[in-house]
Every structure is written in structure tokens, then in C-alpha cells.
Design an enzyme around this catalytic site. Structure first.
Site, PDB file in Angstrom:
ATOM      1  N   ASP A 111      -0.063   5.279   0.651  1.00 21.24           N
ATOM      2  CA  ASP A 111      -0.332   6.272   1.820  1.00 21.24           C
ATOM      3  C   ASP A 111      -0.529   5.557   3.177  1.00 21.24           C
ATOM      4  OD1 ASP A 111      -0.261   8.805   2.769  1.00 21.24           O
ATOM      5  OD2 ASP A 111      -2.227   9.466   1.762  1.00 21.24           O
ATOM      6  N   LYS A 113      -9.238  -4.000  -3.395  1.00 18.88           N
ATOM      7  CA  LYS A 113      -9.333  -4.447  -2.007  1.00 18.88           C
ATOM      8  C   LYS A 113     -10.397  -3.931  -1.186  1.00 18.88           C
ATOM      9  CE  LYS A 113      -5.397  -1.580  -1.399  1.00 18.88           C
ATOM     10  NZ  LYS A 113      -4.283  -1.003  -0.907  1.00 18.88           N
ATOM     11  N   ASP A 172       1.023  -1.149   0.220  1.00 16.79           N
ATOM     12  CA  ASP A 172       0.096  -0.042   0.096  1.00 16.79           C
ATOM     13  C   ASP A 172       0.857   1.044   0.072  1.00 16.79           C
ATOM     14  OD1 ASP A 172      -2.503   1.455   0.565  1.00 16.79           O
ATOM     15  OD2 ASP A 172      -1.657   2.005   2.524  1.00 16.79           O
ATOM     16  N   ASP A 205      -1.604  -0.520   6.018  1.00  6.35           N
ATOM     17  CA  ASP A 205      -1.665   0.410   7.292  1.00  6.35           C
ATOM     18  C   ASP A 205      -3.171   0.162   7.550  1.00  6.35           C
ATOM     19  OD1 ASP A 205      -2.236   2.316   5.268  1.00  6.35           O
ATOM     20  OD2 ASP A 205      -2.508   3.489   6.871  1.00  6.35           O
TER      21      ASP A 205
END
Length: 265
Positions: free
Chosen positions: A15, A188, A13, A213
Site C-alpha cells: 500500500d 520492519k 511494500d 514509501d
């Protein structure tokens, strides 16, 4: 018990995992260098279908990370590959930005713009150029039974300063309220995006790991696709959030820096 040393490709991922806003997270570049030394691969994976891979390549370059375009994979590209496998050259009514339209045209699809054109699919992306007319036409087609696909389900897109803008998930709910129908989602946390990556890049699921995250998108993707999962605490999820959640990753690290340090042990 999964072993990160056996992973051949890390799906990253961006950001909150590799950078925050316009700053690289400490240790991110070191992590890529460790992968290179160990002959391991990586792929930046984003649900944001409002941009194409080149927009991310340019942003990464501005941040000091120079990568080839093939190292970035969006839910928009995943959707074009999924539909190519289903019906090459299909007619698509697309709710998307000009960049996403370009991606679909380059993939060989015919974009339908108006009513009464009998598309094969309605595809909803993160359309920051959305108009009421587009929504209305899409709802008419969906109500008539046209196959309905969405690139991803995120409700909000994070902005700097802790703010948000409505994302594709909010548009999905608008359409559902009018039509009673929900789309098949490619990005996702749906496992379809992992299937497409495996097909395109030639990996099997035992060779890849999802690193991110966000528990409900990144980690849930890995769980749904039965691949290794690594949550990093450098973005949205704190250790307190993680301990309260019923979504559990295979590994928990403060950031990419510590993953790299473990790989060289």
C-alpha cells in the site's frame, strides 16, 4: 554506490508502493513485466500480520495482478520461521487473528489459550480480535519472564479516506505500560525479517533491495539490514518529507514506473 541493475530481487511494500487502497499505482504492472523480462524476482513484503498471504493474493488478483502465494511474505510468516529456528514446536500464547493462529498451527506450534500453561513465548500480532482477557493473560506471562516477541511495531494501520486503526505498536505500548517490558520485533524495520527472507529464498543481502514509501519502516529496514534502499514518492512520503528526514535511501523515485524505466536503460 549501489547499482540497481545488479539487484536480483526487489522487496516491495504494497500500500503506497504498488497500490493505493483499491487501485494499482500507474506503472506498477509494467514494473513487474520489466523484472520478468530481465529475469529478476520480486517479493511483496508487508508488516500486517492480521492477514495471511492468501488474503493479499486475493486482493492483488482483484486489482488485476495475479501472483503465486510464494510471492507474498508477511511479518506473521517471518515470525513463525524465526521461532522455528529458535524452538520448533514451541508453546505459544498468541495475540492474533484466526488467520494468524492458523499460520502458527500450520507451522507446528502449540497455541496456549489460558493461564497457567507455561508457554515458551508470548507473540503479539496485529490482533483485530483483541480482548481485555488476552491482554491481561499476556501481561501476566510477560511479567513472569516469558520470552516476548512482536510481529511488527507499526502504531497505526492506514485505511482509505486518510483514516487509521490502532496497530500492533499501540498494543506494545499498552503492555509496556503494565509490565515495563518491550518485545523483540521481527518485522520492519528490524533486520530479522530480511535475514529470514534470505534464508527462505536463497539470496544474499547484496542481491536484494527494499522498495517502499515509508522512511521509518521500509527504508529503515534496508538501512538496518545493510541492503539497497529505494524510496518511492507514490504513498506516504513526499519529496518535502524526504528532504527534511535524516533517513536517507540509496535511490529516490516518483514511483515503480520510473524504477522500471531506469532498469531498461
Amino acid at each position: 554506490m549501489r547499482d540497481l541493475h545488479k539487484i536480483k530481487c526487489f522487496l516491495l511494500d504494497m500500500d503506497g508502493t504498488f497500490y493505493l487502497g483499491d487501485e494499482l499505482i500507474n506503472g506498477s504492472m509494467d514494473f513487474l513485466k520489466i523484472l520478468e523480462k530481465q529475469d529478476k524476482d520480486f517479493l511483496f513484503l508487508t508488516n500486517n500480520s492480521s492477514k495471511n498471504r492468501m488474503a493479499y493474493v486475493e486482493k492483488l488478483k482483484r486489482l488485476g495482478c495475479d501472483v503465486e502465494p510464494d510471492k507474498v511474505f508477511t511479518s506473521g510468516e517471518a515470525t513463525t520461521i524465526y521461532l522455528q529456528n529458535e524452538k520448533p514446536g514451541a508453546k505459544v500464547f498468541l495475540l492474533g487473528t484466526p488467520l494468524l493462529e492458523e499460520e502458527f498451527i500450520n507451522a507446528g506450534f502449540e497455541l496456549v489459550k489460558d493461564r497457567n500453561e507455561s508457554p515458551d513465548y508470548v507473540v503479539l500480532g496485529f490482533d483485530t480480535t483483541l480482548t481485555y482477557e488476552k491482554l491481561w493473560i499476556a501481561c501476566d506471562y510477560i511479567r513472569d519472564g516469558v520470552t516476548y516477541i512482536a510481529t511488527h511495531p507499526d502504531y497505526n494501520c492506514p485505511l482509505e479516506g486518510g483514516k487509521f486503526m490502532p496497530d500492533a505498536g499501540a498494543m506494545i505500548d499498552f503492555i509496556a505500560a503494565s509490565t515495563g517490558r518491550r518485545p523483540h520485533v521481527i518485522g520492519k524495520p528490524n533486520s530479522d525479517i530480511i535475514s529470514v527472507i534470505c534464508d527462505k529464498y536463497g539470496y544474499n543481502r547484496q542481491e536484494i533491495a527494499m522498495v517502499g514509501d515509508r522512511l521509518y519502516t521500509d527504508i529503515k529496514t534496508g538501512i538496518n539490514a545493510d541492503i539497497a534502499t529505494v524510496v518511492v514518492l507514490s504513498g506516504e512520503t513526499s519529496i518535502t518529507d524526504y528532504e527534511k528526514s535524516d533517513i536517507n535511501a540509496d535511490f529516490v523515485y516518483p514511483s515503480l514506473k520510473e524504477i522500471g524505466e531506469d532498469l531498461i536503460k
